[in-house]
Design an enzyme around this catalytic site. Structure first.
Site: not given
Length: 375
Positions: A23, A25, A57, A100, A183, A231, A303, A326
């Site tokens: 996920p 955003c 999310a 998610q 969160y 998660r 990464l 990413r």
């Protein structure tokens, strides 16, 4: 066949390969509703060659959004618009989509990252009063959140369940519960953000209670055997005073007993003073430690950018699947290039078959969508 391109099952959902789009955003929704950006972005994900896409999310309450531009599933208009979009996407590709479900808690009411980030005051036209496990702000310059009452906690649980019903109706094939990155559910898990004196605070059993109750409520709300993953942040990166790997193992084992189909292992996000040692595979060891205590699959992130790196994680049994974020934003055809490098075959839309590199005729196989849209 490289491990990365072998099938995997998350409960009743089978994936063609072990590449999971994690996920991310997009901060591009309008009143919690999907926009033109989501249409092109989800289509891009669908044609990537990954085994599964978990969309960003998605808030179960309006006050649970990270920003005013977050996606939501707290009403039926949002559900209907997502359903229409997913019907389009599934005419392009058979790749399954998941959602998610999340609540940002004290990290809500924020600006978009490219607007400088930071939290908006509750009296700002695009801000609101945040809520949390305890009235402890994430940063010193943030407005303190309101500690949720017991009745309000039950409302949160119910809203997760209602959002889950909408998610199933919208066409998502799996739900991931967001209990990571500082969160709301993570705020209840960590003793740094949870200083409650009731049944949701104090002991590990009490601090994991909300996450387990949310999971159980979602499970009761969706069809039998519908897959639900979770998660988590394996550590706060704050030493013994915060949430750590041992507590994460306890939570993961409890989730497995309740029927979770996987655990998606990330870290951090809870405390502004976290000291993260960032580098390739920097979160993979957490996934490995948790995996040793579970029978269900574990997804690793952190990464992971090269195909051989991902393959090595799987062949050394550090994790069961690879989450890309990413890396796949930067290179939306990452799975194609991974297949070429590792010597695997990957299914793509037939419109793309002409782009196969010279000498790699065996790289691509075409797929047809569930609705035969290419005929």
């Amino acid at each position: 066949m490289p491990e990365l391109f072998t099938a995997i099952e998350f409960g009743t959902l089978q994936l063609e390969n072990k590449i999971v789009i994690a996920p991310m955003c997009q901060y591009s929704a309008n009143n919690g509703e999907v926009s033109d950006w989501h249409e092109q972005q989800w289509a891009n994900y669908a044609l990537s060659g990954a085994g599964l896409c978990i969309v960003e999310a998605t808030a179960v309450q309006a006050v649970g959004r990270i920003s005013y531009a977050d996606l939501g599933l707290w009403n039926d208009i949002q559900r209907a618009k997502i359903k229409a979009l997913l019907e389009k996407i599934k005419r392009l590709s058979p790749m399954p989509f998941a959602v998610q479900l999340a609540h940002a808690g004290r990290k809500a009411s924020s600006r978009k990252p490219w607007q400088g980030g930071g939290q908006l005051a509750s009296d700002h036209e695009q801000g609101w009063q945040t809520v949390a496990a305890s009235a402890i702000a994430f940063q010193a310059d943030h407005q303190p959140p309101k500690a949720l009452s017991l009745d309000e906690i039950q409302n949160v649980i119910q809203d997760f369940a209602e959002a889950a019903r909408r998610a199933v109706d919208a066409g998502f094939e799996l739900i991931e519960v967001h209990a990571a990155h500082g969160y709301l559910l993570h705020q209840f898990l960590s003793p740094l953000s949870n200083q409650r004196q009731d049944e949701y605070g104090g002991s590990l059993e009490n601090r994991i209670r909300l996450t387990l109750e949310v999971f159980q409520a979602i499970k009761a709300a969706v069809p039998e055997h519908y897959p639900i993953g979770v998660r988590i942040s394996a550590t706060d990166w704050m030493g013994e005073q915060g949430w750590d790997i041992e507590q994460s193992i306890g939570l993961a084992k409890a989730l497995e007993q309740l029927g979770a189909v996987y655990v998606h292992v990330s870290s951090g996000g809870l405390h502004a003073e976290q000291a993260i040692e960032i580098g390739p595979n920097y979160q993979v060891d957490f996934a490995h430690k948790i995996k040793q205590h579970l029978k269900i699959p574990v997804i690793a992130v952190g990464l992971i950018t090269t195909p051989q790196q991902a393959e090595d994680i799987l062949t050394h049994h550090y994790a069961d699947a690879i989450g890309l974020a990413r890396a796949i934003l930067y290179n939306p055809r990452w799975p194609w290039h991974a297949a070429a490098e590792l010597g695997a075959q990957i299914a793509i839309a037939p419109q793309y078959l002409r782009c196969q590199p010279h000498g790699l005729k065996e790289l691509f196989k075409s797929f047809k969508s569930k609705t035969e849209s290419f005929d």
